[in-house]
Design an enzyme around this catalytic site. Structure first.
Site, PDB file in Angstrom:
ATOM      1  NE  ARG A  52     -33.434  31.030 -35.117  1.00 11.49           N
ATOM      2  CZ  ARG A  52     -34.117  30.340 -34.216  1.00 11.49           C
ATOM      3  NH1 ARG A  52     -34.026  29.034 -34.153  1.00 11.49           N
ATOM      4  NH2 ARG A  52     -34.921  30.943 -33.387  1.00 11.49           N
ATOM      5  CE  LYS A  95     -35.576  54.951 -21.971  1.00  9.06           C
ATOM      6  NZ  LYS A  95     -35.253  54.860 -20.532  1.00  9.06           N
ATOM      7  CE  LYS A 115     -38.184  62.942 -22.525  1.00 12.84           C
ATOM      8  NZ  LYS A 115     -37.428  61.720 -22.832  1.00 12.84           N
ATOM      9  CG  ASP A 166     -38.200  61.524 -14.584  1.00 10.58           C
ATOM     10  OD1 ASP A 166     -38.313  60.318 -14.932  1.00 10.58           O
ATOM     11  OD2 ASP A 166     -37.148  62.177 -14.692  1.00 10.58           O
TER      12      ASP A 166
END
Lengths: 283, 283, 283, 283, 283, 283
Positions: free
Chosen positions: E98, E133, E165, E216
């Site tokens: 597993r 992320k 940013k 963005d």
């Protein structure tokens, strides 16, 4: 006696017992349910050890758990004495309970046994010391427990001071040669210790300038003879085959130290338990 | 039974004992000095446990150390039986010696005690199981030792199955309510266990549908009465106050399981020692 | 001198340097590209140290990298000497290169400086020892490098032997009282060492039965006077303010040990580099 | 600049130095004995670095130890300046002392050396940068120290940006081909850097579109010639064979960056010491 | 792509799944029971990733388990393809199963999704890159999976290159000022990247000398306009709001890079399973 | 649900993302720059999970960062809801941001998907449970997220309860024999579960006394038939091939549990983001 290692052991312990949370407490207690509890002695006599470790376990599980130590490590206590008070979220408290007690029962068990040995030779001037026969990973904590019980520590690692045994003697060619080689290699502030099983070896060790002579598995009579041979030229350590019932018979004049492996490897767990206290009216 | 945790404990142990090397062996043995050694049983009867762990300790200290297991964990052995053979650089061998023995003496100690308990209830169909009173960090290893001694394991963590104690009952309002809450929360393949100290509680536990009822600190007579009340509706566990001398008297018809904390928290260390073997002629 | 700690440091080092792989080698070398390389000395004289650690770094990055040690730690080498041969996948080899060299340059730097100090007092019978001023986490490795350079080790931790400094004396009330307290607490095989800055303190230390007296920041003339006072009653350690240029002037008759912090805290890195070898024809 | 790695190194360091406690302080100080201490500069000029790390060491040993930073990392200080104040249990304070100082002496040593280099090229517009020749495990801390000393950081790992060396060129077939392969593989925000040892290679690097050209082991005259060839088409880095005495001669117009391995691999330890302050009357 | 971190994650995983052993396999398989097994693809199309990690899981559980990789990471495979063969003790094999599959299903899931994105922009010259992320602790492994799927990596940590940013701009006072501050602080081989949400910001970024401009959350039309403004003065990255269905519409001329968080944070697990193979006759 | 393992994962994550600091924030923010921020929901519906973990990430980066949880884990939230407030040094806040969000997006993603599944079978009395198909190292956290979404946990490790699959049956000789062997080995409070793929196997499992029968990859019609055969003699689990669209059709009378691997292995990340709040006037 909290070191990074202690915290490390606490983390290992909590992970194995509570890594998946406490399914029972989760089912029963709301997050707001708070309690007060005490850990108490459940055996006739006990020397406390591990209170700070236990307090740290509770804090690790939940910073909202507040603890108060009611006695100091090393205290000799009667059954029923409360040693630690805990207050805070009930689910967290019960999650930490077993791990905290598991540390305390072992350390207090060692301290209690050490105290019994220390008392057994009281007044003789002999020191009882531990050995390297400790639970792997627990060397520092168990040696601390030994001190809490009024005994002393032998070397704590292979790197700390020289202890020459039969295999070293065989490799060096002779006891004298082994002592010589080790006096060169040893730190200048450490005495060289050598194991002797016969009076002949004791003599050779003295001549070679050993700082400590370990009399291995000798009877009290043999120890007495060895002490005469040594005549103050080295520190005398008795080791091997000494039990609680016989320790006093080995605490002879001229003996400095008796080492006891059982202090750390066979101390029975001390009996302690945690009780949730009834809520006080008016809270 | 080697897991990453086992290796982790081995590393902690070697670091504390041999992190600075072995000053004595360093002084005496050249890097080329090789030896053969065996670890042997030094007590009349012993159940071996921890051989693979010990082998792993030697390999960790020096990959040149070769080991051979001479018996399997779980074997019942007489004094003098050789259990592990080691061959390789002498300095490395002696550096690993104490740590390897420290693991074996504890695990074999537990296995030996477990075997005695298992034998004491032989033929009754009752299982002896351990508890969560284990050395912090050693849960898996000590439960393995219990199995090597012919006993069985209770739950291994707080997350594994439900065990409802007095504090949970108080918080839930009643035993029945606590069982109900826990049946919802528990994994579907786990039975809900509840502690009962009186026959009234035993009855309530049965009615609430508890899967296992733990009879806490009852006498054999009380256990007998509880078994009658339960009448096969739940698994029956006896716990608390059971010692080696009395265990057989609790192994009554209808009792399924007796749990013994001492298996892991108070087993005396087994006596094992390592001997360097005399070099064979002609090598 | 590979212990679990060494492996731990290797992992920390590889993670920081190569945790995301080597973007340059990834772009240029196919997985099948193999090379042979050597690590060579690039300074006129060097004492090798850290070869096994370096070999372990290569093996950790890729078990397919084979290494061969060409000299032993402690060897005194000339510029151009090859010390380690490596063979295997080129990308892996270059990924490990810098980490392996970073270990070797520090350890060989210490060994080389230690050798210079040891040579400077050659024939005097005085031992040069290190201090606890080591890179945090590197205590064992750096003390090993000191030994490779022909010097000796002072205590390796605060737990190993007693060293009484001014703050301890102040707390105890007097030097004599501090020595007394420490003789009780110290392991029986460790001598008690005490720092003295004046002849008065030296006298008090002798009377108190100190096993080692550390002469702190004294001039050679003061050392000479102190040695006379001590008159063989204790081991004599000179410490503080001793530089390479002056060390010989402190290696006076009666002085046993001179401790030098710079051995570990200020040794310049040794110059070593790795070269990929031209492929041999016919492969 | 405290990260999990910093805490990890602190734990390794405390474990090796104080894992068994401090036998001297244990003997002399009661648990109630408190002191105030300061860490002070002991060399003519020093750039402070590692104050927060040191403060963290004291807090790790005992949360009762309170620290106050008296200057900021990066401050240029004279001998005698106090940099850190500590107050709390004396035994804990002395247990932490050496580890805290060991961190500070290395980091301040690097910052002090970096400051000297930065000052040496002041007004030229050239940046001094470090290399990957750092103490294994200390990459982030040592690069932080470099910044505290007014220098800059080169890439911090093999994964961060491309640096093509001779072996890569050989494998790729040509410098141009290596640059091409790497421009594909490199992160889009990273320039491709290539090592050049001759003017021919410099020309090829420019044509291939290298973003940074490292002039390896060139003399100032060669650097001047290379700068003319590059003519602003790439960032110019000088590396290899640059020492403190010669650094200014390399800080030529057109040079952007000079990299200095010695910043991190050979900075001598800074001299700092901890003094217990006399108790004030009336406390 | 095996680093110390990979081994660390394997250990964490094995400890949580198999730390207490496998109660089912223990009950059923003798220690001598051996099997052969394969891991196979169970979905129509899959890009393999994590084979070496899986092989390492099996070896960690039991060195007697032998594995053979049947394809390379990055291979595009059909349902039914065997990717890894394992042979050895059955109980060990099932204990590792597993955990090995859990690594493979995530990494292959990411590689498979990355391949789909890479194919979607095929021929446009645009690079698809990942983001930060990622699953905490899995940065290196997941970025490796992205490369196996034919996409590219964005910066891998906050320390690697500058990405300005809105909050940074606000703190600096203006976009231009932020770029200026960052060009000083950034490593010399890293371009400064700045986020722009309007054409005005795009213009300011160009003027300030940004090396990369991140557009963005713009529409394709806005991207087109921005590309015109930039006019080759900076690398162009499109980010935010790009899905598989729309990615091609953003892959416009002049766009260099499109970053996709979903590659690592929302890739569905790949379907792989392990099958024990029937024993062959005559063994 | 913070355990030592959680902290361990946080440290791994911070090390990889912020081990070298945040080069952008370092350039722009002074150490004194403070901000307030909130984390908000950015998708129409979300079940919150991981708030305490996120809070812990901020505290780990900088103890000066104060957090306040605005909702509880398990809350069902609309887009725009603020879930966590953070206040403190801006550079630290931004350093922690991504890691905190990475934990929350995965855990909330799982909780949100679990909630959808739980709702899909609402009123049927069937429990949705997870599997062991979790991210390696995240078992406890992901199972917690499953509970936050209103589903339940299956066994959490191989050691917890017995689950007999085809390979075990083959090794034991028959399903009945496998069940028998496992009932002996299993903890007394755990039911034995067995996988069945045909009605014949279901019958055999019932006869053998299995406590739980897992119907593997059956259609709803087959499940219905199996339920009739079982007739309440065992807990019924449906597993394999169940998707969100079809789950309700499997939630038939007599079915107790449906296990869904996708809950943990394929939940898309939840969309959450952090916003720095404009400074309030008058501060």
């Amino acid at each position: 006696m909290i070191t990074p290692r202690t915290d490390h052991l606490i983390d290992l312990a909590l992970e194995e017992d509570a890594g998946l949370g406490d399914v029972t407490s989760r089912a029963v207690f709301s997050a707001d349910h708070h309690s007060r509890a005490v850990i108490e002695v459940k055996q006739p006599e006990l020397v406390a050890c591990g209170l700070e470790v236990a307090a740290r376990v509770f804090a690790r599980v939940d910073p909202l758990l507040r603890t108060r130590l009611l006695v100091r490590d090393g205290s000799r206590l009667k059954s029923g004495t409360a040693v630690l008070r805990i207050e805070g979220p009930t689910a967290s408290l019960l999650t930490a309970e077993r791990t905290a007690l598991n540390f305390m029962q072992r350390l207090s068990g060692i301290a209690t046994l050490a105290r019994a040995f220390a008392d057994a030779v009281k007044g003789t001037g002999v020191r009882i010391v531990d050995t390297r026969k400790t639970t792997p990973g627990y060397r520092a904590l168990e040696k601390y427990a030994v001190r809490c019980g009024g005994c002393f520590n032998h070397r704590s690692s292979l790197g700390e001071h020289v202890l020459i045994k039969d295999n070293h003697i065989a490799a060096a060619g002779s006891l004298a040669e082994a002592v010589k080689l080790c006096r060169i290699a040893a730190p200048h502030a450490a005495k060289v210790e050598v194991e002797a099983t016969t009076l002949a070896e004791v003599r050779e060790a003295c001549r070679a300038g050993a700082g400590v002579i370990l009399l291995d598995n000798m009877s009290p009579a043999q120890v007495r003879a060895a002490v005469e041979v040594i005549a103050g030229r080295a520190i005398v350590e008795v080791s091997g085959g000494v039990r609680f019932a016989t320790v006093r018979s080995f605490a002879l004049p001229g003996v400095d130290v008796i080492s006891i492996g059982a202090l750390t490897h066979s101390a029975p767990a001390a009996d302690l338990s945690l009780t949730i206290q009834p809520a006080r009216a008016g809270r």
